[in-house]
Design a protein around this motif. Structure first.
Motif, mmCIF file in Angstrom:
data_model
loop_
_atom_site.group_PDB
_atom_site.id
_atom_site.type_symbol
_atom_site.label_atom_id
_atom_site.label_comp_id
_atom_site.label_asym_id
_atom_site.label_seq_id
_atom_site.Cartn_x
_atom_site.Cartn_y
_atom_site.Cartn_z
ATOM 1 N N TYR A 2 2.356 3.554 -5.489
ATOM 2 C CA TYR A 2 3.551 2.920 -6.701
ATOM 3 C C TYR A 2 3.918 3.879 -7.754
ATOM 4 C CZ TYR A 2 1.374 -0.662 -3.708
ATOM 5 O OH TYR A 2 0.976 -1.398 -2.383
ATOM 6 N N ALA A 3 2.971 4.220 -8.413
ATOM 7 C CA ALA A 3 3.051 5.077 -9.579
ATOM 8 C C ALA A 3 4.047 6.418 -9.104
ATOM 9 C CB ALA A 3 1.837 5.326 -10.288
ATOM 10 N N LEU A 59 2.006 13.972 -6.645
ATOM 11 C CA LEU A 59 2.101 12.705 -7.395
ATOM 12 C C LEU A 59 1.340 11.612 -6.553
ATOM 13 C CD1 LEU A 59 5.700 12.787 -8.886
ATOM 14 C CD2 LEU A 59 3.649 13.066 -10.037
ATOM 15 N N ALA A 60 1.566 11.376 -5.245
ATOM 16 C CA ALA A 60 0.975 10.125 -4.577
ATOM 17 C C ALA A 60 -0.372 10.439 -4.300
ATOM 18 C CB ALA A 60 1.695 9.909 -3.217
ATOM 19 N N PRO A 83 -6.015 0.664 -5.441
ATOM 20 C CA PRO A 83 -5.634 -0.505 -4.202
ATOM 21 C C PRO A 83 -4.510 -0.161 -3.221
ATOM 22 C CG PRO A 83 -4.719 -1.009 -6.724
ATOM 23 C CD PRO A 83 -5.470 0.135 -6.651
ATOM 24 N N ALA A 84 -4.165 0.805 -3.167
ATOM 25 C CA ALA A 84 -3.055 1.178 -2.176
ATOM 26 C C ALA A 84 -3.566 1.245 -0.564
ATOM 27 C CB ALA A 84 -2.296 2.286 -2.428
ATOM 28 N N LYS A 85 -4.087 -0.065 -0.217
ATOM 29 C CA LYS A 85 -4.596 -0.134 0.970
ATOM 30 C C LYS A 85 -3.280 -0.068 2.055
ATOM 31 C CE LYS A 85 -9.142 -0.794 0.784
ATOM 32 N NZ LYS A 85 -8.943 0.048 -0.468
ATOM 33 N N ALA A 86 -3.348 0.710 3.058
ATOM 34 C CA ALA A 86 -2.344 1.039 3.816
ATOM 35 C C ALA A 86 -1.612 -0.204 4.522
ATOM 36 C CB ALA A 86 -2.558 2.040 5.077
ATOM 37 N N HIS A 87 -2.351 -1.213 5.050
ATOM 38 C CA HIS A 87 -1.854 -2.451 5.479
ATOM 39 C C HIS A 87 -0.893 -3.107 4.438
ATOM 40 C CE1 HIS A 87 -5.566 -4.059 3.930
ATOM 41 N NE2 HIS A 87 -4.837 -5.119 3.666
ATOM 42 N N SER A 88 -1.243 -2.986 3.206
ATOM 43 C CA SER A 88 -0.518 -3.853 2.195
ATOM 44 C C SER A 88 0.799 -3.489 2.301
ATOM 45 C CB SER A 88 -1.221 -3.735 0.910
ATOM 46 O OG SER A 88 -0.932 -2.338 0.335
ATOM 47 N N HIS A 89 1.358 -2.624 2.729
ATOM 48 C CA HIS A 89 3.036 -2.064 2.843
ATOM 49 C C HIS A 89 3.591 -2.756 3.665
ATOM 50 C CE1 HIS A 89 2.207 0.844 -0.096
ATOM 51 N NE2 HIS A 89 1.869 1.900 0.546
ATOM 52 N N CYS A 125 6.002 9.132 -0.682
ATOM 53 C CA CYS A 125 5.229 8.404 -1.238
ATOM 54 C C CYS A 125 4.533 7.022 -0.504
ATOM 55 C CB CYS A 125 5.526 7.803 -2.705
ATOM 56 S SG CYS A 125 6.165 9.129 -3.964
ATOM 57 N N PHE A 126 5.479 6.500 0.110
ATOM 58 C CA PHE A 126 5.010 5.084 0.978
ATOM 59 C C PHE A 126 4.616 5.772 2.425
ATOM 60 C CE2 PHE A 126 7.201 3.105 -2.624
ATOM 61 C CZ PHE A 126 6.104 2.105 -3.005
ATOM 62 N N ILE A 127 5.382 6.332 2.836
ATOM 63 C CA ILE A 127 5.104 6.564 4.506
ATOM 64 C C ILE A 127 4.158 7.866 4.508
ATOM 65 C CG2 ILE A 127 6.201 6.956 6.399
ATOM 66 C CD1 ILE A 127 7.081 4.449 5.359
#
Lengths: 255, 356, 270
Positions: B82-83, B75-76, B217-223, B119-121
């Motif tokens: 995010y989705a 999914l990621a 837009p999921a740039k890593a640093h934005s987390h 998803c995020f990590i």
């Protein structure tokens, strides 16, 4: 009633993968006509239908619905005027309940709740599916799904109804009921189908497509008698016209 | 590896719920800001896909057992973090509601373990770093493998920690960890292989699908702000909740003692004893009830039920389960269940009659 | 494969249960959701050795099953099917915690067994509450409640889509699995390679379908926002349901009712 008009001029469309689906198509359909679009698989029927309500935008040539040409600005007008019934009702019925599905279009039009409710009831009543109002779509039979899918489009009060394979995967009786239902409509009807008997019953005019081009356009009875044309387009004379004395008698004056 | 309601304490469940709710709101907001909301139907349908795909099994070579797809990583890769997080949350919600996998309180833990980590990590910091903007077959395989394995290990660690902090299981930290990590290493390898195979399959058929999502837009640093905020939140929420829920044995303290061996009994007793004392305090406004003073109650019953209660010597250590108490408890429990059964039966009769 | 079918039938059956018209089904979904949460929190907030104090909570599922006309046998079976994880973690307790905690006559029961039983009771209670919520409310109404209670709209919307297409896609997966099973002999063709291309196929079809659905939505004026036309109204009975049960849960949490009962009775017979 000029907004019932559909006019297509030299329409071309090529998919991103290079498949050229429409290679210059032109026709004009006027108010109240019932027109069938027939042709073998991959002839370009579905692509043509998607152009009619702006799911795809023309790459070359024009589509005119009523008084307006189809482009980004007129999209919402075109979609309100042209109601599209997709081939697989499971794609069309995506809301939790039948009621929500039929209300989806009117709500997007921004109508007040009372009017939405009115339209939902009358659209469902038209297709004889009012009793299914509070059921989820996956609990319906194939025929019921098809009826509700049509209602979900009727609720937007379109002037032109476009249908992709309306009778596919229906049992004979349900198919007959659907044909009877469609006969009562006074919309402009555009139907893409392989069901040539349906064409015979419902449409006075037939357009034959082959490899992205129109190869014939004329009165249904004439076209469906033309075995050579049908054969070369990957089609076949409908059973009812094969060796039936009544048709043969009728085909004399027509052919 | 779904956490179950039965194993967690309200403090842990509540903290994880809050964290997950925060993540959901954050993801929904990000989705609105960065990605077209037209993606929403696609998300739902892909969620249904994960569900359907999980039902197809394959035979794991040389073992005879079968495996299936977890889905967070696919999914990621297809939707961006995010989705994908929102979709995973829904898949787990459906499983909790319809299949009783996990439970409603544990849902927060499960969404965090199986949604947040992959998803995020794992996706943002591992898969994307390895695959980059120019995917190749080898990179997809490596990225999916490493990300899936580490994602699942993190999830398994989450399960262990959540269980321990809740303090309902006796499993010592190290044992539990030794139990969970190897199992999930196996599951992770399979997940990685499946993910890589499916992604490669789709990539070959429609390259644009697989290269589309990573450039969203999921740039890593934005987390970073998210992670810092989340960590802070977890500390604060955890602290607050465990303070409110001070009736509970402190899970961490307990697990340390548990690992050290001998004091298994003492530590929980303290906690429960504390709990009982607290409850008794609350009961102080009902002085008539002997419940408040267990010693008296015991004396009262000891005469009558002496033979059965003969072993009730050490009851001082935990008044609530003294012999007399346990007899009274069993009696009361039996009565409670009987009454519940009778009420259920009666209501059922009543309603079926009123219907017919 | 039997597994796929039974899962589908399961969802379908729970859904069928949720269509009934009983006092339980008529309640506002928000109230049922909140009450379920209060119930679960109350249940899990007990100490790890608690058994008797948990028992009165059984009233809630029993009463709701009766009022909502939900089949206890079916729900019990579902609870059993979900039990393994809690069971396997819990079963370590008797092995690790051997100190005797309770004496029943000559038999000493270790703290481990007490806490294990406690875990299994919690499990039964919490799982039955969740199942009753869904069987007595239906997912669509639960989603509506979530949305009204402030869950992000995109989350709720895609949850609804997910639920809608579970039936369609599971059916597709079932057909794929059946086609594979019919042509695989002695387990051949059930391996990883076939599996991954099957999943890949399913994914491609899914993406195709998602595209078609999107087109169907666009044709009916979809502009990125889905309107749900269904107002919810709280009635007196909804408030009463929530306050009544929550009050009862608080009472049951504060007072160990079986103990009080047992004490009263042993006092009487002294």
């Amino acid at each position: 009633m000029s907004h019932h008009l559909v006019e297509i001029n030299h329409l071309q469309y090529t998919y991103p993968d290079g498949t050229s689906a429409l290679r210059g198509v032109s026709f004009r359909i006027t108010h109240g006509e019932a027109v069938a679009i027939i042709g073998a698989n991959g002839a370009g029927k579905s692509t043509l239908l998607l152009q009619l309500n702006g799911c795809l935008l023309p790459q070359a040539g024009t589509v005119r619905i009523g008084d307006l040409p189809l482009n980004k600005e007129t999209l919402s007008y075109v979609r309100r005027t042209v109601g599209m019934v997709f081939q697989d009702p499971d794609d069309q019925l995506f809301m939790p309940l039948v009621h929500d599905d039929v209300a989806f279009g009117p709500l997007n039009l921004g109508l007040p709740p009372e009017e939405v409710e009115e339209r939902v009831v009358s659209a469902l009543a038209t297709v004889g599916a009012l009793h299914l109002k509070d059921r989820p779509p996956y609990r319906l039979s194939g025929g019921e799904k098809r009826a509700v899918a049509i209602a979900s489009v009727l609720s937007m009060s379109p002037s032109i109804l476009v249908m992709d394979e309306p009778t596919s995967s229906l049992d004979p009786q349900t198919r007959r009921q659907l044909i009877q239902l469609l006969k009562t409509f006074n919309h402009t009807l555009i139907i893409a189908t392989h069901d040539l008997d349906l064409v015979l019953d419902l449409c006075s005019r037939t357009i034959v497509m082959k490899e992205g081009l129109i190869v014939a356009d004329g009165p249904t009875l004439e076209i469906l008698q033309d075995e050579e044309l049908l054969h070369s387009s990957g089609l076949e004379k409908p059973l009812r016209l094969q060796g039936c004395p009544v048709c043969q008698a009728r085909s004399g004056p027509a052919g | 590896m779904h956490m179950a309601d039965a194993l967690i304490s309200p403090a842990v469940g509540g903290a994880m719920w809050a964290a997950t709710a925060g993540l959901t709101i954050y993801s929904a907001k990000k989705l609105k800001e960065n990605v077209d909301e037209h993606i929403v139907p696609l998300m739902g349908v892909l969620g249904a896909f994960i569900f359907a795909a999980q039902m197809i099994n394959f035979t794991i070579p040389a073992t005879g057992s079968s495996g299936h797809l977890g889905g967070g990583m696919i999914l990621a890769i297809l939707l961006g973090p995010y989705a994908a997080f929102l979709v995973m949350a829904s898949v787990l919600t459906i499983q909790a509601l319809f299949f009783a996998d996990g439970g409603l309180l544990a849902l927060g833990c499960n969404i965090f373990n199986l949604g947040f980590f992959p998803c995020f990590i794992a996706y943002s910091f591992i898969y994307k770093k390895i695959v980059g903007e120019q995917p190749t077959r080898g990179r997809i395989l490596l990225g999916a493998m490493v990300a899936a394995i580490l994602g699942l290990q993190m999830g398994a660690l989450g399960v262990v920690l959540e269980t321990l902090f809740s303090g309902n299981s006796e499993l010592p930290f190290s044992t539990f960890l030794l139990l969970m990590l190897p199992i999930h290493l196996g599951i992770g390898i399979i997940e990685g292989l499946v993910t890589a195979a499916v992604v490669t399959f789709v990539w070959k058929a429609h390259p644009e699908i697989v290269t589309l999502a990573p450039s969203s837009p999921a740039k890593a640093h934005s987390h970073k702000p998210l992670l810092i905020g989340l960590a802070l939140f977890a500390v604060v929420a955890g602290g607050m909740l465990s303070w409110f829920a001070s009736t509970h044995p402190d899970g961490l303290e307990w697990s340390i003692k548990g690992v050290s061996g001998k004091e298994e009994l003492d530590a929980p007793q303290e906690g429960v004893h504390g709990a009982m004392a607290w409850i008794q305090e609350k009961l102080a406004f009902l002085p008539d009830y002997d419940f408040k003073k267990p010693e008296e109650a015991k004396e009262g019953m000891a005469g009558k039920e002496g033979e059965k209660a003969s072993k009730g010597k050490e009851e001082e250590s935990w008044p609530a389960v003294s012999a007399g108490k346990s007899l009274a408890g069993i009696l009361g429990a039996a009565l409670t269940l009987l009454m519940a059964g009778a009420i259920g039966f009666g209501l059922r009769r009543y309603y079926s009659h009123s219907k017919g | 494969m039997g597994h796929i079918e039974s899962s589908l039938l399961n969802i379908g059956y729970l859904e069928t249960l949720s269509y009934q018209q009983t006092p339980l089904h008529r309640l506002d979904p928000r109230v049922k959701l909140l009450t379920t949460l209060v119930f679960i929190v109350a249940v899990v907030s007990f100490g790890k050795y608690e058994i008797t104090g948990l028992l009165p909570f059984i009233f809630y599922p029993v009463v709701l099953m009766a009022v909502g006309n939900l089949p206890p046998g079916y729900l019990a079976k579902k609870i059993l099917l979900a039990a393994p994880f809690a069971f396997f973690i819990g079963i370590f307790n008797p092995l690790l915690d051997r100190a005797v905690l309770v004496h029943l006559g000559p038999i000493g029961i270790s703290g481990g067994w007490v806490s294990f039983v406690s875990i299994m009771i919690r499990f039964t209670l919490t799982v039955s509450a969740a199942l009753i919520l869904i069987a007595g409310t239906g997912l669509n109404a639960v989603c509506l409640a979530l949305e009204k209670m402030g869950a992000p709209r995109s989350f709720v919307t895609q949850l609804l889509f997910l639920y809608r297409y579970i039936f369609v896609l599971t059916d597709e997966a079932l057909r794929l699995a059946r086609a594979r099973a019919l042509r695989s002999f002695q387990g051949r063709g059930m391996g990883f390679k076939v599996f991954s291309s099957m999943i890949g196929q399913l994914l491609l079809r899914t993406l195709d379908r998602a595209r078609r659905i999107h087109l169907a939505m666009l044709s009916r004026g979809f502009d990125g926002k889905i309107h749900l036309l269904r107002p919810l109204h709280l009635h007196g009975r909804d408030v009463a349901f929530f306050l009544g049960w929550s009050g009862l849960f608080v009472l049951m949490r504060w007072f160990n009712i079986p103990h009080l009962l047992g004490n009263t009775i042993t006092e009487l017979f002294r």
